[in-house]
Enzyme design. Structure first.
Site, mmCIF file in Angstrom:
data_model
loop_
_atom_site.group_PDB
_atom_site.id
_atom_site.type_symbol
_atom_site.label_atom_id
_atom_site.label_comp_id
_atom_site.label_asym_id
_atom_site.label_seq_id
_atom_site.Cartn_x
_atom_site.Cartn_y
_atom_site.Cartn_z
ATOM 1 N N GLU A 1 33.809 -12.483 -8.615
ATOM 2 C CA GLU A 1 34.911 -11.556 -8.347
ATOM 3 C C GLU A 1 34.743 -10.355 -9.245
ATOM 4 O OE1 GLU A 1 39.737 -11.252 -7.909
ATOM 5 O OE2 GLU A 1 38.928 -13.006 -8.932
ATOM 6 N N CYS B 1 41.631 -12.445 -6.194
ATOM 7 C CA CYS B 1 42.635 -11.437 -5.875
ATOM 8 C C CYS B 1 42.005 -10.156 -5.360
ATOM 9 C CB CYS B 1 43.487 -11.163 -7.104
ATOM 10 S SG CYS B 1 44.419 -12.584 -7.707
ATOM 11 N N ASN C 1 42.854 -16.405 0.207
ATOM 12 C CA ASN C 1 42.656 -16.724 -1.204
ATOM 13 C C ASN C 1 44.008 -16.987 -1.847
ATOM 14 O OD1 ASN C 1 41.310 -16.671 -3.965
ATOM 15 N ND2 ASN C 1 42.814 -15.019 -4.163
ATOM 16 N N GLU C 2 44.243 -18.220 -2.272
ATOM 17 C CA GLU C 2 45.488 -18.582 -2.948
ATOM 18 C C GLU C 2 46.707 -18.134 -2.145
ATOM 19 O OE1 GLU C 2 43.984 -18.712 -7.590
ATOM 20 O OE2 GLU C 2 45.202 -17.006 -6.932
#
Length: 808
Positions: A38, A235, A354-355
Site C-alpha cells: 500500500e 485505504c 477493503n475493510e
C-alpha cells in the site's frame, strides 16, 4: 518418531513429540506467504517507485512549487511561478514558468531536492526527461549538485532549442562523487521565458524496467519469495472525501505525462501514480508472485455510490481484469500490449472491497453483502475461475464472521494486536470449520509494544501466530504482513517491515521472520504434541513499583477538576487550580478558574500529575468535561513514562466509542471497547479502580469496563513442524519468547545433514536501525548429529528453524 526434550532451563522444561512416521497432518497451502503493498509512508513515490524528482509535475500545491527552488549566480536572475494555461495536455493542471535573465558567463538554476535528498553514487547513470516550451534564447544543461548548489557531481548539456511548442528533452548524467542529500538542477544561461513540466530523473531500476522500481527495496521483496502480491491497498483503494481520491486504475497507465496523479488523502500526500496498475502487475511478475487486486466497491472514506448505481464501478473492475488478462484483440488487452506487455499478466485473485464490512455503515461499510453479490456475479460470469475474497469485520473483533448466505471462497481477516495476543492465538485456527470459507489473513502485525520502530518481541509474537497458520493449512490459504514500507522522513504508520531513506534500507526483525518463514516451509504439517507451551511464570517480572496518573485529550478541547487518588489507606486531592502540579507533554494546558483546561486541537495531549503512587492498588477519580472538538476525553492511569501507560478513552473514534487502551513501548493497543459518546459542555464523574492487572472503569457511577490488562508478551516455548515432501526435509520451528535459554535434544536416526537458522538477540526489546541494520539478523549454522540424536541450543528471545534431511 522424533522426541524433543527441552531441558537446561529451570522453568523451561517441556516435552515435545513430533510424529512424522505414522501420522501426517494437513497439506500446507502453496500460496500461504505473500506480501501486501500500500502507498503509505511514501512507500511508492519517494520509496519503491524509483523516480527521484519530487513534485515532478508541479501539482503538489496550488500556491508554490514545493520541493523546488531557484538559485542564480552573480549576473543572473530567475523568477518562478505556477501557471495553469497552455498546458502540456488535459491530464496536467499546472506547470512552472521561469523568467530568466543571465548575463554572459552567468547561470540561473532550478533545483529539486528530491524526496528528502537524491542519492548520488559514484559511476551511477541517471536518465533525465522533461517537457518544455517558451520564448527563450540560450543553452540548457542539467546537473546533480550538492544541497547548496555549489558542488557538481554530474553535468550534461541538453540538446535542442526551446520553441513555442511543448517538446520532450532527454539526457543522461553520470555521477562523479557520492552524496545522499544531493539535488537535481536545471541550468540556463540565456534570457527569456521558459515553461517546464513532468521533470523526471531515474536511476537504474529493478530488472532494468522503464518507469520501474528502486532496486534495493525491490530486491528485499524478491528475497521474501512471495507467492502473491496484494495491491494497491488498503485505504489507498478507497480514498477519502471524493472518489477522485480513490485508486482509479485507468488513470494510472500509459506515459507518465498522461497520468494525472491524485491526492492520497488517507495518508496526506499527493501521489504521481507513476507506480500504476501496469507497474504493479509488472512488479508481481518480476517477483514471481501472483497478483491479487483489491477493487473499490463504490465506497470511500466519507462517501459512497448507492448500490443501485454501482454499475460504473463494476465496469471499472471488469475493464481492469481485461487489461490484465484479456487477449490483445480486446480493447484493454490491446492497451496492455501497447504499454509493452502483450502476454497477459493473469490476475487469479480478486478482493472485493477493503475493510468494507464493519458493523457501522458509516465506516465505509454500506450494504457490503449486496455490493459483494453484484461484483461476484459480474466477475464470475466472465472469469469463472477467479478466486474471490470477501471482507469481514476488520477491527474490534477477534472472531469475525461472514454473515451472509452468499458463497465466498476466501475471507480477509485483519489483526493489529500485541505480541501476547499473537502468541495467545497460536491455536486460533484449530477450531475453524473445515467446510466453510477458507481464510486469507491479509493484514496482521504487532502494533502494541513494538518498541520504537519494530523490536524482536513483536517479530517473535508474529512468528508464533504464523506457526499456527501453517498448522492449519487446510483452513488458512494465504497471509500477508502489513504494512511493508516506511520512508523515515514520513512516518504515518508504525511499525513497518522495511525502513528506508534516500540511500539506505533495512529490515526490522519482523521482515526477517517473514523472509525466513516463506523460505522454510514444508508441503505438509507434521503433528506436534507439546506439554506446557507456556512455561514461564513471570507475573511480577519487570512490573513497576510506582505509577502516576494524568489527564488527556485527542483533537478535542477539554476541562478537568477535582482530582482524587486513594491508595495505601491515604487520600490525595488536587483542586486543579495550579497547572504547576502537572507536567504537560503535549497540548495547550493551563489552569483557569479552578479547573485545568486543554485548548488545542492536537492529538495525544497528555498532562501528568506530579505525584507518585506506590504499589499496584489505587482508585483515581475526577470530573471531566468536553468543551469542543471531535472526541471526548482521556483519563491517564498506570503511567510509567511517555511510552508506557494506560488511558480510559471516553468518546473516542470520532465520539462513537469508549475504550480502554494500553500504550506499551510506544505502541498503542485496545484492551476493550464499547459504543458510547460524550456530550459537549456537560461535566462527567469518572473513576478508575486499579488492583494489579484488574481494572474497573466507571462513568457517572456506571461500570463501563471490568477487565484485566494483559501482559505485552507471553513467555514460553512454541513449536511446529512440517515436511518438505519433494526434498524429504523435515523443518522444525521453535520460538522461545522467554528470558531463559534451553537446549533441545532431537532423537532421530540416519541424518545426512542438519542445520539451524536462528534469529535472536540479548533482549526482546532490541531493534535494528538504518545505521545498524544487522543487530538482529538470521544466522545459519550446521548441526553435528551424535549417533541417534541432535542437540540444538534454543536461546532466550529466539526463532530457530531446524532443517533435517535423512539418509535414504
Amino acid at each position: 518418531m522424533t522426541a524433543w526434550l527441552l531441558a537446561a532451563g529451570v522453568n523451561l522444561n517441556a516435552q515435545v513429540v513430533i510424529d512424522f512416521g505414522s501420522q501426517q497432518g494437513p497439506k500446507i497451502s502453496p500460496m500461504l506467504y505473500g506480501i501486501f503493498f500500500e502507498d503509505i509512508n511514501h512507500a511508492a513515490d519517494g520509496g519503491l517507485y524509483a523516480e527521484l524528482i519530487s513534485n515532478r509535475s508541479f501539482e503538489d500545491s496550488s500556491e508554490r512549487p514545493v520541493t523546488w527552488r531557484t538559485q542564480a549566480a552573480a549576473g543572473a536572475a530567475v523568477d518562478a511561478r505556477i501557471v495553469r494555461k497552455s498546458l502540456l495536455n488535459d491530464q496536467q493542471h499546472q506547470a512552472l514558468e521561469l523568467t530568466i535573465n543571465a548575463k554572459p558567463g552567468s547561470e540561473a538554476m532550478l533545483l529539486n531536492e528530491g524526496f528528502w535528498g537524491i542519492n548520488v553514487v559514484q559511476g551511477r547513470t541517471y536518465s533525465l526527461s522533461f517537457w518544455a516550451k517558451g520564448n527563450y534564447k540560450g543553452d540548457m544543461a542539467a546537473a546533480l549538485v550538492d544541497a547548496r548548489g555549489n558542488k557538481t557531481y554530474a553535468r550534461v548539456n541538453v540538446d535542442g532549442k526551446i520553441g513555442k511548442n511543448w517538446t520532450k528533452y532527454t539526457a543522461t548524467l553520470t555521477a562523479e562523487g557520492n552524496d545522499e542529500k544531493a539535488c537535481f538542477a536545471l541550468i540556463a544561461n540565456g534570457k527569456g521565458t521558459l515553461t517546464v513540466d513532468v521533470v523526471s530523473l531515474f536511476p537504474p531500476t529493478f530488472k532494468n524496467r522503464a518507469n520501474g522500481c528502486r532496486p534495493d527495496l525491490a530486491q528485499m521483496l524478491y528475497q521474501m519469495h512471495p507467492k502473491f502480491m496484494r495491491f494497491p491497498g488498503g485505504c489507498f483503494v478507497e480514498g477519502q472525501e471524493s472518489p477522485d481520491n480513490a485508486f482509479r486504475w485507468e488513470r494510472t497507465i500509459g506515459p507518465i505525462e498522461e497520468r494525472e496523479g491524485h491526492l492520497n488523502r488517507n495518508w496526506n500526500y499527493r501521489t504521481s501514480d507513476g507506480l500504476g496498475f501496469h507497474e504493479y502487475l509488472q512488479l508481481a511478475e518480476d517477483l514471481e508472485a501472483k497478483p491479487l487486486y483489491v477493487v473499490n466497491v463504490g465506497l470511500w472514506h466519507g462517501g459512497l455510490t448507492p448500490v443501485d448505481s454501482l454499475q460504473p464501478w463494476i465496469d471499472e473492475c471488469l475493464n481492469a481484469l481485461e487489461y490484465a488478462n484479456g487477449p490483445v484483440t480486446t480493447k484493454y488487452g490491446a492497451m496492455r500490449a501497447a504499454n509493452g506487455h502483450p502476454e497477459p499478466f493473469n490476475i487469479e485473485y480478486l478482493e472485493i472491497g477493503n475493510e468494507n464490512n464493519q458493523p457501522n455503515p458509516e465506516a465505509q461499510s454500506d450494504h457490503y453483502y449486496d455490493r459483494y453479490r453484484l461484483f461476484k456475479n459480474a466477475v464470475l460470469a466472465k472469469y469463472p475461475q477467479m478466486h474471490l475474497i470477501g471482507n469481514v469485520v476488520a477491527w474490534g473483533d477477534d472472531n469475525p464472521k461472514w454473515e451472509s448466505g452468499e458463497e465466498v471462497e476466501l475471507l480477509d481477516e485483519h489483526y493489529y494486536r500485541s505480541p501476547a495476543w499473537f502468541t495467545d492465538n497460536f491455536h486460533k485456527y484449530d477450531a475453524y470449520s473445515r467446510t466453510a470459507s477458507h481464510i486469507y489473513c491479509g493484514e496482521y502485525a504487532v502494533t502494541q509494544g513494538f518498541g520504537r520502530i519494530g523490536n524482536l518481541n513483536a517479530a517473535l509474537g508474529e512468528a508464533v501466530f504464523m506457526m499456527g497458520m501453517e498448522n492449519n493449512g487446510d483452513v488458512v490459504d494465504m497471509a500477508s504482513y502489513a504494512p511493508i514500507f516506511v520512508n523515515e522522513n514520513n512516518v504515518a504508520w508504525q511499525p513497518d517491515m522495511i525502513r528506508f531513506n534516500s540511500a539506505r534500507a533495512m529490515g526490522t526483525p519482523s521482515y526477517y521472520v517473514q523472509q525466513l518463514f516463506a523460505n522454510n516451509i514444508g508441503t505438509r504439517v507434521i503433528p506436534v504434541v507439546q506439554t506446557d507451551p507456556y512455561t514461564l511464570d513471570a507475573e511480577d517480572e519487570g512490573v513497576p513499583s510506582t505509577y502516576q496518573v494524568g489527564l488527556g485529550s485527542w483533537a478535542t478541547q477539554v476541562s478537568f477538576d477535582d482530582v482524587k487518588i486513594v491508595a495505601n489507606d491515604s487520600e490525595f486531592n488536587d483542586d486543579c487550580s495550579d497547572a504547576a502540579h502537572f507536567t504537560a507533554q503535549r497540548g495547550a494546558w493551563a489552569a483557569n478558574g479552578g479547573i485545568i483546561q486543554q485548548t488545542s486541537n492536537d492529538e495525544s495531549c497528555v498532562n501528568v500529575l506530579n505525584r507518585k503512587i506506590n504499589g499496584r492498588k489505587y482508585t483515581y477519580s475526577l470530573r471531566a468535561r468536553k468543551d469542543a472538538g471531535n472526541e471526548g476525553f482521556l483519563i491517564i492511569f498506570n503511567y510509567v513514562d511517555k511510552d508506557n501507560y494506560c488511558w480510559f478513552n471516553l468518546g473516542g473514534w470520532n465520539n462513537t466509542q469508549h475504550g480502554l487502551e494500553q500504550i506499551v513501548d510506544g505502541g498503542k493497543g485496545q484492551a476493550a471497547t464499547v459504543p458510547g459518546r460524550i456530550e459537549t459542555g456537560r461535566w462527567y464523574d469518572v473513576k478508575i479502580e486499579v488492583d494489579g492487572d484488574s481494572i474497573i472503569c466507571y462513568l457517572d457511577n456506571q461500570d463501563i469496563f471490568h477487565t484485566k490488562l494483559k501482559r505485552n508478551t507471553t513467555p514460553g516455548i512454541f513449536t511446529s513442524a512440517s515436511l518438505d515432501e519433494p526434498n524429504d526435509v523435515l523443518i522444525v520451528k521453535v520460538v522461545n519468547t522467554s528470558t531463559t535459554g534451553t537446549t533441545a535434544q532431537l532423537n532421530i536416526n540416519n541424518v545426512s545433514e542438519a542445520s539451524v537458522i536462528r534469529l535472536s538477540s540479548a533482549k526482546g526489546t532490541d531493534e535494528n536501525t538504518l545505521m545498524t541494520p544487522t543487530n538482529i539478523y538470521p544466522v545459519c549454522s550446521e548441526l553435528s548429529p551424535e549417533a541417534d540424536r541432535i542437540l540444538v541450543d534454543i536461546p532466550a528471545y529466539s526463532l530457530n528453524i531446524i532443517r533435517i534431511k535423512q539418509q535414504k
